[in-house]
Design an enzyme around this catalytic site. Structure first.
Site, mmCIF file in Angstrom:
data_model
loop_
_atom_site.group_PDB
_atom_site.id
_atom_site.type_symbol
_atom_site.label_atom_id
_atom_site.label_comp_id
_atom_site.label_asym_id
_atom_site.label_seq_id
_atom_site.Cartn_x
_atom_site.Cartn_y
_atom_site.Cartn_z
ATOM 1 N N HIS A 310 -4.663 -1.225 1.899
ATOM 2 C CA HIS A 310 -3.272 -1.655 1.766
ATOM 3 C C HIS A 310 -3.205 -3.167 1.697
ATOM 4 C CE1 HIS A 310 1.065 -1.983 2.465
ATOM 5 N NE2 HIS A 310 1.120 -0.732 2.052
ATOM 6 N N ASP A 368 0.344 6.701 1.402
ATOM 7 C CA ASP A 368 0.487 7.372 0.106
ATOM 8 C C ASP A 368 -0.502 8.520 -0.058
ATOM 9 O OD1 ASP A 368 2.519 5.596 -0.997
ATOM 10 O OD2 ASP A 368 0.966 4.093 -0.812
HETATM 11 N N1 ACO Z 1 -11.590 1.593 -2.937
HETATM 12 C C1 ACO Z 1 -12.747 0.920 -2.878
HETATM 13 N N2 ACO Z 1 -12.861 -0.363 -2.462
HETATM 14 C C2 ACO Z 1 -11.738 -0.993 -2.101
HETATM 15 C C3 ACO Z 1 -10.482 -0.346 -2.140
HETATM 16 C C4 ACO Z 1 -10.435 1.000 -2.573
HETATM 17 N N3 ACO Z 1 -9.279 1.656 -2.607
HETATM 18 N N4 ACO Z 1 -9.528 -1.207 -1.724
HETATM 19 C C5 ACO Z 1 -10.157 -2.362 -1.449
HETATM 20 N N5 ACO Z 1 -11.475 -2.229 -1.681
HETATM 21 C C6 ACO Z 1 -12.514 -3.258 -1.418
HETATM 22 C C7 ACO Z 1 -12.444 -4.376 -2.437
HETATM 23 O O1 ACO Z 1 -13.283 -4.130 -3.539
HETATM 24 C C8 ACO Z 1 -12.922 -5.540 -1.599
HETATM 25 O O2 ACO Z 1 -14.321 -5.455 -1.497
HETATM 26 P P1 ACO Z 1 -15.215 -6.811 -1.363
HETATM 27 O O3 ACO Z 1 -14.798 -7.446 -0.085
HETATM 28 O O4 ACO Z 1 -16.621 -6.336 -1.373
HETATM 29 O O5 ACO Z 1 -14.851 -7.645 -2.571
HETATM 30 C C9 ACO Z 1 -12.364 -5.272 -0.214
HETATM 31 O O6 ACO Z 1 -12.206 -3.843 -0.155
HETATM 32 C C10 ACO Z 1 -11.027 -5.956 0.063
HETATM 33 O O7 ACO Z 1 -10.125 -5.547 -0.946
HETATM 34 P P2 ACO Z 1 -9.007 -6.463 -1.577
HETATM 35 O O8 ACO Z 1 -8.975 -6.217 -3.051
HETATM 36 O O9 ACO Z 1 -9.168 -7.875 -1.124
HETATM 37 O O10 ACO Z 1 -7.739 -5.912 -0.917
HETATM 38 P P3 ACO Z 1 -6.334 -6.186 -1.476
HETATM 39 O O11 ACO Z 1 -5.447 -6.482 -0.342
HETATM 40 O O12 ACO Z 1 -6.342 -7.167 -2.571
HETATM 41 O O13 ACO Z 1 -5.948 -4.787 -2.162
HETATM 42 C C11 ACO Z 1 -4.998 -2.694 -2.503
HETATM 43 C C12 ACO Z 1 -5.186 -3.853 -1.526
HETATM 44 C C13 ACO Z 1 -4.496 -3.219 -3.854
HETATM 45 C C14 ACO Z 1 -3.969 -1.754 -1.943
HETATM 46 C C15 ACO Z 1 -6.358 -1.991 -2.678
HETATM 47 O O14 ACO Z 1 -6.818 -1.546 -1.431
HETATM 48 C C16 ACO Z 1 -6.289 -0.825 -3.661
HETATM 49 O O15 ACO Z 1 -6.392 -1.057 -4.861
HETATM 50 N N6 ACO Z 1 -6.106 0.417 -3.155
HETATM 51 C C17 ACO Z 1 -5.997 1.570 -4.006
HETATM 52 C C18 ACO Z 1 -4.606 1.676 -4.542
HETATM 53 C C19 ACO Z 1 -3.625 2.152 -3.495
HETATM 54 O O16 ACO Z 1 -3.805 3.136 -2.812
HETATM 55 N N7 ACO Z 1 -2.520 1.429 -3.389
HETATM 56 C C20 ACO Z 1 -1.474 1.818 -2.454
HETATM 57 C C21 ACO Z 1 -1.263 0.813 -1.453
HETATM 58 S S1 ACO Z 1 0.438 0.446 -1.447
HETATM 59 C C22 ACO Z 1 0.496 -1.237 -1.310
HETATM 60 O O17 ACO Z 1 -0.482 -1.877 -1.025
HETATM 61 C C23 ACO Z 1 1.796 -1.891 -1.547
#
Ligand code: ACO
Length: 435
Positions: A310, A368
């Site tokens: 998230h 979600d």
């Molecule tokens: N699956 C695999 N790896 C993930 C995921 C995931 N769902 N989410 C984050 N990561 C990893 C990233 O690759 C990153 O790895 P690294 O440190 O080796 O580079 C690390 O976890 C941190 O991730 P960020 O991208 O910095 O987290 P960010 O806050 O930018 O993204 C987000 C959050 C967009 C929600 C992301 O977790 C994602 O894409 N999730 C899947 C989509 C989803 O379910 N969205 C609903 C959330 S609702 C909302 O956020 C408003």
């Protein structure tokens, strides 16, 4: 606006000019530097694409601490509301700021029931859409059209009219949502019934048919009511900010909410639970769960596990912790072991919980993931997931819209920009271009 308690001084290293800016300290959370005098004093704007460092307003409705996994409506922890309250009571709380007394609740519920029908002429609007229209497309149009039926709601400076608009919309959203679905399936519209409660009524309008009554399963009603509570507000997200910005021009509230619904529709906002189920379908069909887990961990692969992680909640999503239990109860009841999609969902949850990659990054199923599974288990089609989110969030939008009009500091929203286009140049006649 909270009291100014301290200041920060900004010095322009080029000119040596400086300005002292007030800092506003809220009840909790990050203090905010008041930059309103910045342009006059130093001639600068602030630059903040996506508004990630900008407090666009002060608000007393919802508090989130993403690091600690805290969500509170009007000061009440979401965990307590989820356990002890119901969606309609939460609507009252968000809108009026306090939990209702029994008399206040009775009056509120009666008003909501009285406003649940749509003007008969509105039926015609549904018929104007293509038979295969996405229910969100229908909803954007029909909610916007309410402004044509209630022009009195345009009196945005009249508190009574504002609250009446809020009651009308909270009441009519289940009917609009269910009719959008009925239209997309070709089934006859089912009218609201006042002896049912808010959530039962919606389920009945969704699933009853003229030939057969529908008795909502109490576990389904409880699960849906919980989903509505958990999605009722989430402070200044894209759709809420859209409602505030659209409404700030004194637009009719139904038009402003229609804009909010359009913003929510985007996959980066309201579409995550639908995306999670689509991913689970794909994984189930492939029969190779581990391949998808490996892909999610592969730096060179853009694939991510939908419904995990998230943007705001970095330790855990408090809503996910609450809804997980209900999700498991529901899956036990429908014997998920015999339903491949739900079996995949539970196996994936289990694998991620034990895998160092996800543990180290604090990646856990978000709200979600579980809401998508619950809605699927209830037989609600994917196209209705965001519609149900919009239904739940309507009270949040209306509460923010109302708060905006009660705040003497509110003004029409008008962000600035950093212009990076061409400098002044003279018009070139067509025959001289491209030479
Ligand atoms: N699956 C695999 N790896 C993930 C995921 C995931 N769902 N989410 C984050 N990561 C990893 C990233 O690759 C990153 O790895 P690294 O440190 O080796 O580079 C690390 O976890 C941190 O991730 P960020 O991208 O910095 O987290 P960010 O806050 O930018 O993204 C987000 C959050 C967009 C929600 C992301 O977790 C994602 O894409 N999730 C899947 C989509 C989803 O379910 N969205 C609903 C959330 S609702 C909302 O956020 C408003």
């Amino acid at each position: 606006m909270p009291q100014k308690q301290r200041t920060v001084t900004l010095i322009d290293n080029e000119t040596g000019k400086q300005v002292e800016l007030p800092v506003h300290v809220g009840t909790h959370g990050h203090p905010a530097i008041d930059v309103r005098s910045l342009n006059k004093a130093l001639g600068y704007y602030t630059y903040d694409p996506g508004y990630m460092s900008t407090a666009s307003c002060s608000s007393a409705i919802t508090y989130i601490d993403g690091k600690k996994g805290i969500l509170r409506y009007r000061g009440y922890p979401i965990e307590q509301l989820a356990e002890k309250s119901n969606y309609l009571e939460v609507c009252y709380l968000l809108l009026y700021g306090e939990l209702p007394t029994p008399d206040e609740f009775e009056t509120f519920e009666k008003s909501i029931k009285e406003h649940s029908m749509l003007h008969e002429a509105m039926r015609g609007f549904f018929g104007g859409f293509r038979h295969d229209a996405h229910p969100m497309a229908t909803m954007v149009g029909v909610v916007g059209a309410l402004s044509a039926f209630y022009p009195d709601s345009s009196s945005v400076h009249n508190r009574e009219q504002r609250l009446l608009a809020a009651h009308r919309l909270i009441a009519k959203m289940p009917t609009i949502a269910a009719w959008s679905y009925k239209y997309s399936t070709g089934f006859r519209f089912i009218y609201p019934r006042n002896h049912l409660d808010y959530t039962e009524n919606f389920l009945r309008m969704m699933f009853a048919v003229p030939t057969e009554e529908y008795e909502p399963d109490p576990l389904f009603t409880k699960a849906l009511d919980l989903i509505l509570i958990l999605h009722a507000d989430h402070e200044q997200n894209a759709s809420t900010s859209t409602v505030r910005l659209t409404g700030s021009s004194e637009a009719n509230p139904f038009a402003a909410i229609s804009a909010g619904i359009a913003s929510l529709w985007g996959p980066a906002h309201g579409g995550a639970n639908e995306a999670a189920i689509r991913m689970l379908q794909e994984i189930t069909e492939s029969g190779d769960l581990q391949k998808y887990v490996d892909r999610a961990k592969d730096k060179n692969d853009r694939f991510r596990l939908m419904g995990f992680g998230h943007r705001i909640y970095k330790s855990y999503d408090p809503r996910a912790a609450i809804i997980r239990k209900t999700c498991h109860e529901l899956l036990d009841k429908i014997d998920s072991r015999n339903t491949p999609l739900f079996e995949t969902a539970l196996r994936l949850e289990d694998i991620v919980a034990k895998d160092d990659y996800f543990i180290e990054r604090n990646l856990y199923p978000n709200v979600d993931y579980y809401s998508g599974i619950i809605l699927s288990a209830m037989g609600i089609p994917l196209s209705m997931f965001t519609v149900i989110f919009a239904l739940a969030r309507t009270v949040g939008w209306m509460s923010h819209w109302n708060e905006m009009w009660e705040d003497p500091e509110s003004r029409i929203g008008r962000p600035r920009q950093l212009y990076i286009g061409e400098k002044k140049r003279d018009y070139v006649p067509p025959e001289e271009r491209g030479a």
